[in-house]
Design an enzyme around this catalytic site. Structure first.
Site, PDB file in Angstrom:
ATOM      1  N   HIS A  14       0.835  -1.202   0.000  1.00  0.00           N
ATOM      2  CA  HIS A  14       0.000   0.000   0.000  1.00  0.00           C
ATOM      3  C   HIS A  14       0.871   1.254   0.000  1.00  0.00           C
ATOM      4  O   HIS A  14       0.671   2.163  -0.810  1.00  0.00           O
ATOM      5  CB  HIS A  14      -0.907  -0.039   1.248  1.00  0.00           C
ATOM      6  CG  HIS A  14      -1.656   1.221   1.524  1.00  0.00           C
ATOM      7  ND1 HIS A  14      -3.004   1.360   1.255  1.00  0.00           N
ATOM      8  CD2 HIS A  14      -1.260   2.404   2.071  1.00  0.00           C
ATOM      9  CE1 HIS A  14      -3.396   2.578   1.624  1.00  0.00           C
ATOM     10  NE2 HIS A  14      -2.350   3.227   2.122  1.00  0.00           N
ATOM     11  N   GLU A  15       1.862   1.309   0.895  1.00  0.00           N
ATOM     12  CA  GLU A  15       2.702   2.501   0.988  1.00  0.00           C
ATOM     13  C   GLU A  15       3.563   2.675  -0.260  1.00  0.00           C
ATOM     14  O   GLU A  15       3.755   3.792  -0.744  1.00  0.00           O
ATOM     15  CB  GLU A  15       3.573   2.442   2.242  1.00  0.00           C
ATOM     16  CG  GLU A  15       2.806   2.399   3.552  1.00  0.00           C
ATOM     17  CD  GLU A  15       1.799   3.528   3.716  1.00  0.00           C
ATOM     18  OE1 GLU A  15       1.947   4.586   3.071  1.00  0.00           O
ATOM     19  OE2 GLU A  15       0.838   3.350   4.488  1.00  0.00           O
ATOM     20  N   HIS A  60       1.602   4.176  -3.066  1.00  0.00           N
ATOM     21  CA  HIS A  60       1.335   5.613  -2.948  1.00  0.00           C
ATOM     22  C   HIS A  60       2.307   6.445  -3.783  1.00  0.00           C
ATOM     23  O   HIS A  60       1.979   7.565  -4.194  1.00  0.00           O
ATOM     24  CB  HIS A  60       1.426   6.054  -1.484  1.00  0.00           C
ATOM     25  CG  HIS A  60       0.133   5.972  -0.746  1.00  0.00           C
ATOM     26  ND1 HIS A  60      -1.050   6.464  -1.261  1.00  0.00           N
ATOM     27  CD2 HIS A  60      -0.170   5.472   0.490  1.00  0.00           C
ATOM     28  CE1 HIS A  60      -2.025   6.265  -0.384  1.00  0.00           C
ATOM     29  NE2 HIS A  60      -1.515   5.667   0.681  1.00  0.00           N
ATOM     30  N   GLU A  66      -5.928   6.560  -1.504  1.00  0.00           N
ATOM     31  CA  GLU A  66      -5.903   5.419  -0.588  1.00  0.00           C
ATOM     32  C   GLU A  66      -6.499   4.174  -1.238  1.00  0.00           C
ATOM     33  O   GLU A  66      -6.002   3.058  -1.042  1.00  0.00           O
ATOM     34  CB  GLU A  66      -6.662   5.761   0.697  1.00  0.00           C
ATOM     35  CG  GLU A  66      -6.072   6.906   1.485  1.00  0.00           C
ATOM     36  CD  GLU A  66      -4.645   6.637   1.935  1.00  0.00           C
ATOM     37  OE1 GLU A  66      -4.312   5.467   2.193  1.00  0.00           O
ATOM     38  OE2 GLU A  66      -3.868   7.600   2.029  1.00  0.00           O
ATOM     39  N   ASP A  72      -4.635   0.691  -1.852  1.00  0.00           N
ATOM     40  CA  ASP A  72      -5.149  -0.583  -1.340  1.00  0.00           C
ATOM     41  C   ASP A  72      -5.204  -1.633  -2.444  1.00  0.00           C
ATOM     42  O   ASP A  72      -4.783  -2.784  -2.259  1.00  0.00           O
ATOM     43  CB  ASP A  72      -6.552  -0.396  -0.755  1.00  0.00           C
ATOM     44  CG  ASP A  72      -6.537   0.210   0.642  1.00  0.00           C
ATOM     45  OD1 ASP A  72      -5.477   0.182   1.293  1.00  0.00           O
ATOM     46  OD2 ASP A  72      -7.596   0.701   1.077  1.00  0.00           O
TER      47      ASP A  72
END
Length: 683
Positions: free
Chosen positions: A518-519, A522, A579, A583
């Site tokens: 997830h990070e 980003h 977000e 995800d």
């Protein structure tokens, strides 16, 4: 963390995420947040109909939101565990004794001053009185700006914000920023929309302001009039504020100009005077994130009387101090927060004092926390998992059919440049210049705020320190920073249900592995993709690839905009786009990393079923149980308007319905709810 021009992209509201394992000594006496078995599952539900309910149904049936919480789930349980560890540290530090060093003196005496409720109550409003008298003594609007500068240093921020951050076009250099601010309610919409819920919250604000001014010594009529003044001025500020969704685009916040040009936007702000009073260096350029705010509010400063502006500034001083004043102020503040988030009871004082110490002296308390909970073995295991996820993301990018080879090359350069910060900073912040007194709670808060504010302002026109952290080590979260091009994983989240050393790779990759993915994603979501490997706002995409990307994220935005968050409120698919993209992408690359591990295992053990579930099924179960949660409806309404994260149910179901890998793992068929007819796929 202090305000910054382009906030790190977090895993949770005000959060970020990390992975790691705690030391055996830390785990031995504490029950894992969800236990070591899959006891959250409701097997009466078809996973292809509602996977979130399947993965979390049993937990949902039995879990209750504690009275002092507005939300309850895995994150909260880990936070409570961490808070207990910090509590033990602080109780020992506060007890004093021989051999107490500077760190223990500061964290112990700050915590001790907060815990001395009897002394705080005895003082009443007296500790704040000098600040209120300073405001009352102001003779003109120029002098009021001087006072505002002083208050912004010590924590009474209002009207606008001033801080340092990376130059959007030269990330290695730090420049000054000014930005909109000055609101008591969570968002501009609370002032500008006329639906019943918003009107109610404005009335609650008026009641809170009236009560607080009455406690501060004004007559009931004076206090009521003061509340209307505050509401009127804040409504004017809200009209000049930029919408949250618009602020997600860094290009909308990119307005670098000369100091003189910024001053000309709002001459009634007396910005030159403010910069001098706040102790800023003599910079020549700065970024004005929302020029329209300063243009519009300039008229407000001209039309409002000096007395009205002094009332407004006094209110923000009172509001900031209320949680640390005597009980009547604490009660009034909590009642207002109750109306916002539905929390039934105020947290025990020790919990509030632990949180205060973490906020004000976070890297000092964090140093003690790390010594107890996070060892070298955990850090190495974390780095190994991050490496596996980075390789999977690289593979994913290279296999994209819609991206050109030219952009793929640039994406790899950016991916290779991502910095990984694990557990805790290389160098802890030095608080030795901060005076902490055992009998001066509000003074301690002011002095720690002033230390941090001056430290932040002193960075202006200096090279960026890329070793700095934006979160304290005990924080249960993780983040990606576009300006730093880094992922940061504090030690605080490195435990079940995110990571459990006793569990299999399927569960761990579904939980903390997906968080890592997830990070990383980003860096390539609708915001992160606009920054280059050095953290500069720079378009490194071909025009066609940019159009193809926007087409795919629009699919995600439209999909999530149809999800109902609470009552009649649907999610804002554009506000939550980053977000949701992270995800979806994080799930794919984490599963890819797991599949590689299974394929590389020569023993065949990695591919075996456990408790009747395949590794792939356990991957999705590990993902699902991280987001098991219950949220009070009041809090849900706030978050749907202000938070870029989707509720837990849609962070799970919204992802799996887009994944053919999920449908294969669970044998789902076309037409079932967890099989999207037109699945979205970006990364």
């Amino acid at each position: 963390m202090r305000v910054c021009c382009f906030l790190p992209v977090l895993l949770l509201p005000m959060s970020v995420v990390s992975f790691a394992q705690t030391s055996s000594s830390a785990n031995s006496s504490t029950k894992p947040a969800y236990g070591s078995s899959l006891d959250t599952i409701d097997r009466s539900v078809d996973p292809c109909v509602d996977f979130y309910q399947y993965a979390c149904g049993s937990w949902i049936k039995s879990a209750e939101i504690p009275a002092d919480q507005s939300r309850w789930g895995g994150f909260n349980e880990v936070r409570e565990r961490n808070r207990s560890i910090e509590h033990d540290i602080l109780e020992k530090a506060a007890a004093g004794g021989a051999g107490r060093d500077g760190i223990d003196q500061r964290i112990g005496d700050l915590y001790g001053s907060c815990m001395d409720e009897k002394a705080v109550n005895a003082k009443g409003i007296a500790p704040l009185q000098p600040e209120l008298e300073r405001i009352a003594a102001v003779k003109d609007k120029g002098a009021l700006i001087d006072e505002l500068a002083h208050l912004n240093l010590v924590g009474g921020t209002s009207l606008f914000s001033f801080y340092s951050s990376s130059d959007l076009h030269n990330a290695d250099e730090v420049i000054a920023y000014i930005d909109q601010g000055g609101l008591s309610l969570p968002d501009r919409d609370y002032y500008l929309k006329d639906d019943p819920k918003m009107k109610d919250m404005r009335q609650h604000l008026v009641e809170y302001v009236t009560q607080t001014f009455t406690l501060a010594g004004r007559t009931p009529q004076q206090a009521a009039d003061s509340a209307q003044t505050v509401l009127r001025i804040e409504t004017s500020l809200a009209k000049g504020a930029m919408d949250r969704t618009a602020r997600r685009d860094p290009k909308n916040l990119d307005h670098k100009m000369s100091r003189d040009e910024a001053i000309a936007l709002g001459p009634n702000f007396y910005l030159n005077r403010y910069f001098t009073a706040v102790g800023a260096p003599k910079f020549t350029q700065l970024n004005v994130t929302n020029p329209d705010f300063f243009k519009q509010v300039n008229g407000v400063l001209e039309s409002e009387s000096l007395d009205s502006l002094k009332t407004y500034v006094s209110w923000h001083v009172l509001n900031a101090a209320a949680p640390w004043l005597s009980q009547p102020f604490v009660d009034a503040n909590f009642k207002f927060q109750q109306n916002l988030n539905g929390q039934k009871e105020i947290q025990a004082r020790w919990k509030r004092c632990v949180s205060l110490t973490d906020r004000e002296l976070g890297e000092a308390l964090g140093q003690r926390y790390v010594e107890l909970t996070f060892g070298a073995e955990a850090k190495q295991r974390m780095l190994k998992m991050v490496d596996a996820l980075e390789k999977s993301l690289d593979e994913d990018v290279q296999e994209l059919s819609w991206m050109s080879d030219e952009t793929k090359k640039q994406a790899k350069v950016k991916l290779d440049a991502i910095r990984n910060k694990i557990g805790y900073p290389e160098v802890y912040r030095d608080y030795s210049s901060v005076t902490i007194k055992r009998d001066d709670l509000l003074g301690n808060v002011a002095r720690t705020n002033e230390f941090e504010s001056k430290r932040d302002i002193a960075k202006i026109d200096k090279p960026l320190d890329r070793k700095e952290w934006g979160m304290t080590p005990p924080t249960v979260n993780a983040y990606y920073s576009p300006s730093y091009n880094e992922i940061v994983f504090p030690a605080g989240i490195l435990q079940p249900p995110f990571f459990d050393n006793a569990m299999d790779d399927g569960l761990n990759f579904g939980a903390i592995g997906l968080v890592i993915g997830h990070e990383l994603t980003h860096g390539f979501d609708d915001q992160g993709r606009k920054f280059d490997p050095q953290g500069n706002l720079h378009d490194w995409w071909t025009d066609q690839d940019g159009k193809e990307f926007e087409k795919r994220v629009s699919c995600v935005a439209d999909e999530y905009s149809n999800f109902v968050a609470v009552d009649d409120l649907k999610l804002n698919g554009r506000l939550t786009l980053g977000e949701n993209t992270a995800d979806n992408g994080g799930a794919r690359i984490a599963l890819m990393a797991l599949e590689h591990m299974i394929a590389d295992d020569k023993t065949g053990k990695e591919g075996q079923k456990i408790d009747g579930y395949t590794p792939e099924q356990r991957f999705f179960l590990g993902f699902g149980r991280v987001w098991c949660e219950k949220t009070r409806p009041e809090q849900s309404r706030v978050w749907v308007l202000t938070d870029p994260h989707s509720p837990g149910k849609y962070r799970v179901d919204g992802v799996v319905q887009n994944m053919p890998e999920f449908q294969k793992a669970w044998g789902c068929k076309p037409g079932q709810p967890m099989v999207a007819e037109n699945a979205c796929h970006v990364w």
